[in-house]
Design an enzyme around this catalytic site. Structure first.
Site, PDB file in Angstrom:
ATOM      1  N   GLU A 111       0.834  -1.209   0.000  1.00 55.25           N
ATOM      2  CA  GLU A 111       0.000   0.000   0.000  1.00 55.25           C
ATOM      3  C   GLU A 111       0.865   1.253   0.000  1.00 55.25           C
ATOM      4  O   GLU A 111       1.957   1.250   0.560  1.00 55.25           O
ATOM      5  CB  GLU A 111      -0.903   0.025   1.232  1.00 55.25           C
ATOM      6  CG  GLU A 111      -2.264  -0.625   1.033  1.00 55.25           C
ATOM      7  CD  GLU A 111      -3.234   0.207   0.200  1.00 55.25           C
ATOM      8  OE1 GLU A 111      -2.791   1.080  -0.565  1.00 55.25           O
ATOM      9  OE2 GLU A 111      -4.444  -0.030   0.315  1.00 55.25           O
ATOM     10  N   ASP A 115      -4.723   5.136   5.749  1.00 55.68           N
ATOM     11  CA  ASP A 115      -5.304   6.358   6.293  1.00 55.68           C
ATOM     12  C   ASP A 115      -6.209   5.977   7.465  1.00 55.68           C
ATOM     13  O   ASP A 115      -5.768   5.946   8.610  1.00 55.68           O
ATOM     14  CB  ASP A 115      -6.060   7.050   5.150  1.00 55.68           C
ATOM     15  CG  ASP A 115      -6.362   8.500   5.449  1.00 55.68           C
ATOM     16  OD1 ASP A 115      -6.504   8.835   6.632  1.00 55.68           O
ATOM     17  OD2 ASP A 115      -6.460   9.302   4.513  1.00 55.68           O
ATOM     18  N   PHE A 164      -3.404  16.256   4.562  1.00 50.95           N
ATOM     19  CA  PHE A 164      -3.621  15.738   3.210  1.00 50.95           C
ATOM     20  C   PHE A 164      -2.320  15.829   2.424  1.00 50.95           C
ATOM     21  O   PHE A 164      -1.760  16.908   2.272  1.00 50.95           O
ATOM     22  CB  PHE A 164      -4.738  16.516   2.509  1.00 50.95           C
ATOM     23  CG  PHE A 164      -5.124  15.901   1.198  1.00 50.95           C
ATOM     24  CD1 PHE A 164      -5.992  14.817   1.169  1.00 50.95           C
ATOM     25  CD2 PHE A 164      -4.593  16.372   0.006  1.00 50.95           C
ATOM     26  CE1 PHE A 164      -6.323  14.216  -0.038  1.00 50.95           C
ATOM     27  CE2 PHE A 164      -4.921  15.766  -1.206  1.00 50.95           C
ATOM     28  CZ  PHE A 164      -5.784  14.682  -1.225  1.00 50.95           C
ATOM     29  N   ARG A 177       0.250  12.396  -8.562  1.00 51.32           N
ATOM     30  CA  ARG A 177       0.800  11.081  -8.199  1.00 51.32           C
ATOM     31  C   ARG A 177       2.264  10.975  -8.598  1.00 51.32           C
ATOM     32  O   ARG A 177       3.050  10.296  -7.966  1.00 51.32           O
ATOM     33  CB  ARG A 177       0.046   9.964  -8.926  1.00 51.32           C
ATOM     34  CG  ARG A 177      -1.399   9.783  -8.498  1.00 51.32           C
ATOM     35  CD  ARG A 177      -1.944   8.499  -9.127  1.00 51.32           C
ATOM     36  NE  ARG A 177      -3.399   8.449  -9.129  1.00 51.32           N
ATOM     37  CZ  ARG A 177      -4.144   8.017  -8.124  1.00 51.32           C
ATOM     38  NH1 ARG A 177      -3.578   7.589  -7.019  1.00 51.32           N
ATOM     39  NH2 ARG A 177      -5.459   7.994  -8.212  1.00 51.32           N
TER      40      ARG A 177
END
Ligand code: PRP
Length: 191
Positions: A111, A115, A164, A177
């Protein structure tokens, strides 16, 4: 430039590269083939399968696989959680399943971030039901909330604050990304 949208870098490209090497060494030590004197290692012939969860984990998968000396095969799953796009509900739908049977294999779920931990918790139950010989998790990032969820994460890159973040696989509206580091976005990007 994408970099201009970044407010601060939390984890640099260099720190990520060093962590990949460190985690790969730990995984090699745990899953490595038996030594010639038979003193360590795992059962010969058992396959180590890295299962990456798309899309974010694609980056960790590629880097980790190249740093490992233990032979691995690569599998990918794509999942989507029901409910709002900003927080997971824990109810997961499989968009793309594994291409092969993992029963009897050593499975390492890869992963980018844990979160709330809800996706992982669902995935672990799902994968466990397929009877792998072993099932462990490697995650580059983990947020504090995830620690409250009862999921075993054997290898964690960095524990990060509850902010975030984007980059190294993590997106905001599917963008960012590709950033080689993990950082926060300037507030005006969200408005
Ligand atoms: C991210 C990440 C995990 C999940 C973690 O994926 O890759 O799978 O969220 O969240 P949780 O611990 O709160 O369940 P996302 O759904 O954003 O998909 P993506 O990788 O395609 O961006």
């Amino acid at each position: 430039m994408l970099d201009d949208d970044v407010q601060s870098v939390l984890i640099s490209e260099k720190e990520i590269a060093a962590k990949i090497i460190e985690m790969a060494a730990a995984i090699d030590a745990d899953y490595g083939l038996p030594l010639s004197d038979g003193a360590a290692g795992r059962e010969p012939g058992r396959e180590l399968v890295l299962v990456g969860v798309l899309k974010g984990a694609g980056f960790v998968m590629a880097d980790l696989a190249r740093a490992l000396r233990t032979p691995v095969t690569l599998e990918y799953m794509a999942v989507s959680s029901y409910g709002s796009s900003t927080s997971s509900s824990g109810v997961v739908r499989i968009l793309k399943d594994l291409d092969k049977d993992i029963s009897g294999a050593d499975v390492l779920l890869v992963e980018d971030i844990i979160d709330s931990g809800l996706t992982l918790s669902w995935l672990l139950r799902n994968l466990q039901s397929r009877n792998p010989a072993s099932l462990e998790v490697v995650a580059m990032l983990r947020k504090p909330e995830a620690i409250a969820v009862d999921v075993r994460v054997r290898y964690v890159g960095f524990d990060i604050p509850n902010v975030f973040v984007v980059g190294y696989g993590l997106d905001y509206a599917q963008r960012y990304r590709q950033l080689p580091y993990v950082g926060t976005l300037r507030p005006e990007i969200y408005s």
